[in-house]
Design a protein around this motif. Structure first.
Motif, short mmCIF file in Angstrom:
data_model
loop_
_atom_site.label_atom_id
_atom_site.label_comp_id
_atom_site.label_asym_id
_atom_site.label_seq_id
_atom_site.Cartn_x
_atom_site.Cartn_y
_atom_site.Cartn_z
N TRP A 192 0.75 -1.24 0.00
CA TRP A 192 0.12 -0.22 -0.18
C TRP A 192 0.86 1.30 -0.13
CZ3 TRP A 192 -0.86 4.31 3.39
CH2 TRP A 192 -1.89 4.81 3.18
N ALA A 193 0.74 1.89 -1.09
CA ALA A 193 1.54 3.23 -1.33
C ALA A 193 1.10 4.43 -1.92
CB ALA A 193 2.99 2.65 -1.86
N GLY A 194 1.52 5.42 -1.85
CA GLY A 194 1.15 6.72 -2.73
C GLY A 194 1.45 8.00 -2.11
N LYS A 195 0.75 8.99 -2.47
CA LYS A 195 0.96 10.40 -2.09
C LYS A 195 -0.23 10.86 -1.65
CE LYS A 195 2.24 14.80 -4.43
NZ LYS A 195 2.34 15.45 -5.55
N SER A 248 -1.63 -4.92 3.31
CA SER A 248 -2.85 -4.53 2.50
C SER A 248 -3.26 -3.19 3.02
CB SER A 248 -3.87 -5.50 2.98
OG SER A 248 -4.03 -5.43 4.58
N SER A 249 -4.31 -2.68 2.41
CA SER A 249 -5.12 -1.31 2.53
C SER A 249 -5.60 -1.42 3.93
CB SER A 249 -6.21 -1.10 1.65
OG SER A 249 -5.50 -0.80 0.29
N GLU A 250 -6.22 -2.49 4.32
CA GLU A 250 -6.84 -2.39 5.81
C GLU A 250 -5.95 -2.09 6.79
OE1 GLU A 250 -9.18 -4.04 2.65
OE2 GLU A 250 -7.16 -4.86 3.09
N SER A 251 -4.66 -2.89 6.60
CA SER A 251 -3.65 -2.97 7.59
C SER A 251 -3.16 -1.60 7.69
CB SER A 251 -2.68 -3.86 7.58
OG SER A 251 -1.87 -3.97 6.42
N ALA A 252 -2.92 -0.94 6.43
CA ALA A 252 -2.46 0.38 6.28
C ALA A 252 -3.08 1.31 6.90
CB ALA A 252 -2.06 0.57 4.74
N GLN A 253 -4.50 1.28 6.75
CA GLN A 253 -5.41 2.30 7.20
C GLN A 253 -5.31 2.50 8.62
OE1 GLN A 253 -8.95 1.78 5.41
NE2 GLN A 253 -8.34 2.38 3.34
N SER A 254 -5.26 1.44 9.35
CA SER A 254 -5.16 1.37 10.90
C SER A 254 -3.68 2.18 11.36
CB SER A 254 -5.07 0.28 11.34
OG SER A 254 -4.04 -0.77 11.01
N ILE A 255 -2.95 2.08 10.58
CA ILE A 255 -1.79 2.91 10.66
C ILE A 255 -1.65 4.38 10.48
CG2 ILE A 255 0.75 3.01 10.70
CD1 ILE A 255 0.96 -0.21 10.14
N ALA A 270 -2.93 3.54 -2.80
CA ALA A 270 -3.54 2.28 -3.35
C ALA A 270 -2.68 1.07 -3.13
CB ALA A 270 -3.86 2.53 -4.95
N GLU A 271 -3.27 -0.23 -3.37
CA GLU A 271 -2.47 -1.17 -3.33
C GLU A 271 -1.56 -1.52 -4.59
OE1 GLU A 271 -4.04 -4.90 -2.14
OE2 GLU A 271 -4.76 -4.36 -0.10
N ARG A 272 -0.45 -1.65 -4.65
CA ARG A 272 0.14 -1.77 -5.98
C ARG A 272 1.35 -2.55 -5.80
NH1 ARG A 272 1.42 4.09 -7.29
NH2 ARG A 272 -0.22 4.36 -5.66
N PRO A 273 1.85 -3.22 -7.11
CA PRO A 273 3.14 -4.22 -7.12
C PRO A 273 4.14 -3.46 -6.39
CG PRO A 273 1.98 -4.25 -9.52
CD PRO A 273 1.26 -3.27 -8.44
N TYR A 274 4.81 -4.07 -5.65
CA TYR A 274 6.19 -3.43 -5.08
C TYR A 274 6.90 -3.16 -6.00
CZ TYR A 274 10.34 -3.62 -2.26
OH TYR A 274 11.40 -3.03 -1.65
N SER A 275 6.99 -3.70 -7.23
CA SER A 275 7.93 -3.34 -8.18
C SER A 275 7.67 -2.01 -9.03
CB SER A 275 8.03 -4.43 -9.49
OG SER A 275 6.86 -4.40 -10.06
N GLN A 276 6.52 -1.29 -8.37
CA GLN A 276 6.09 -0.09 -9.10
C GLN A 276 6.75 1.16 -7.97
OE1 GLN A 276 1.95 0.19 -9.67
NE2 GLN A 276 2.09 -1.26 -11.51
#
Length: 446
Positions: A192-195, A248-255, A270-276
């Protein structure tokens, strides 16, 4: 001192008769586009060795360029030759041994995409640093290099261990790295990553969250914070937060809920492949104008007041002094330090380990007449970071050095390598006593 033009002509003649790669000179078609002295076809190790030996023979200076991700002059050369490795970009993966072997011209996208096909990843560039597995050099198993005498060697813990120690932190001072083998780690789940983008008036909330995260993260969560102007904030200074969570998005949102609930101006997560992950920061590091980077180190917690009352006004001051400097940024890392701090500083040549973070001060401007102002501004801001750390930061035991990759202005070898400098100099005398590789923090005096 510039080389004799006749020596350059002799070198070019020798290389054209010897190499399988094409040699480009100012009168060659395609030279302007490449601005390199050779490498129109894929170079090989013999070509690289012959080029190093030829340059020494005729006294022609040279530089080595691979990914070209730098604002220093270490990958360029006036009145000399550039060994351009960018076409040397083959990656192979051994899923059984969990290793990744990458040629010297690869960028991290090449490595990430090849590894992802096997559900693997290794520690990589700025965004996808895997703080559960330490630094890039802590995951390096071996490196193949062309040395100053033209010999091709492989350095590892078993073979030439003194050289292997040295190149894990000071490789540019010892030869041309033509191949790396890294330890790989399983990475099958998306991340889960982004801006997130916030107006500057959210500075207390954002930096309180970042400070707290460093005390609670198990290594799966981190942020990078960029202070710069943004069109999405009507051209005003804003806080861009690159968020990362290996889950996951669910575990990320709690943080990350405190940030998500703070009404960001931009929410692109969003969830995305690690390679991105490496490509996620590409818009931040778009095509540059004139630019330079300067690094400094700070400690956690970082006071939000320092960002609001010191760093932000400094960026505005630069904007008032230099036209077309709106792409200037100050980038702050918030990464868990536990894993890389487990390894003693003297275990590798890299002198920058400890319970501290990096800041990159990155002025961007348009006209050469403003070069001196921009560079001095970066130095001044770095000094303010050091002053803040010394006056308000918590005491730490380890000595704080400079992160060499972020410092292209004023650092000296002692400031980068710290307690490792003396040993580095001794290894340098063994493998490159004539100081052929003298770019970027030279270890031997001319």
């Amino acid at each position: 001192m510039s080389p004799n033009p006749l020596d350059i002509q002799s070198l070019v003649s020798d290389l054209r008769s010897t190499l399988t790669s094409t040699v480009l000179t100012p009168d060659s078609p395609g030279y302007t586009e490449r601005i390199v002295r050779w490498s129109k076809t894929i170079p090989n190790n013999a070509d690289i060795a012959a080029t190093v030996v030829g340059c020494r023979k005729y006294g022609v200076p040279f530089a080595v360029a691979s990914g070209r991700h730098t604002t220093s002059d270490a990958s360029s050369c006036e009145d000399g030759l550039i060994i351009d490795l960018h076409l040397l970009n083959i990656v192979s993966v051994d899923p059984d041994a969990r290793t990744i072997t990458a040629a010297g011209g690869c960028i991290w996208r090449d490595v990430d995409e090849a590894a992802a096909q096997h559900g693997l990843a290794t520690v990589g560039g700025t965004v996808n640093d895997r703080r559960r597995h330490g630094l890039i050099i802590d995951n390096l198993l071996s490196v193949k290099m062309v040395l100053a005498d033209g010999s091709l060697v492989t350095a590892s813990k078993q073979s030439l261990p003194d050289l292997f120690w040295a190149v894990r932190g000071a490789g540019q001072a010892f030869g041309v790295a033509v191949e790396f083998t890294f330890r790989a780690h399983e990475q099958r789940n998306p991340v889960w990553a982004g801006k997130l983008l916030f107006p500057l008036d959210k500075v207390e909330l954002v930096f309180k969250f970042a400070n707290d995260l460093m005390g609670t993260s198990d290594g799966d969560s981190a942020v990078m914070i960029n202070i710069s102007t943004s069109p999405r904030a009507n051209g005003e200074l804003a806080i861009a937060v690159a968020v990362f969570h290996n889950g996951s998005s669910e575990s990320a949102q709690s943080i990350f809920q405190p940030l998500l609930d703070a009404n960001p101006l931009v929410r692109e997560v969003a969830e995305r492949p690690y390679s991105q992950l490496n490509g996620m920061m590409n818009p931040t590091f778009r095509d540059r104008k004139r630019s330079v980077d300067k690094g400094a180190a700070y400690t956690i917690p970082l006071r939000p007041e320092f960002v609001r009352d010191v760093l932000a006004p400094e960026i505005r001051r630069l904007h008032s002094q230099i036209p077309a400097s709106e792409e200037t940024m100050i980038l702050l890392e918030f990464y868990p330090t536990n894993k890389w701090s487990e390894i003693p500083v003297e275990a590798t040549a890299h002198g920058h380990r400890g319970n501290f973070q990096n800041i990159m001060i990155a002025p961007r401007w348009k006209y050469a007449e403003h070069d001196a102002i921009a560079k001095q501004w970066a130095l001044n801001v770095a000094g303010l970071v050091v002053k803040e750390r010394e006056e308000y930061g918590p005491p730490i035991e380890e000595p704080i050095t400079e992160y060499g990759n972020y410092d292209h202005l004023s650092a000296r070898p002692r400031g980068v390598y710290g307690m490792n400098l003396e040993r580095l100099v001794e290894v340098k005398k063994v493998y490159d006593p004539d100081n052929v590789f003298n770019k970027w923090y030279p270890l031997l005096k001319e």
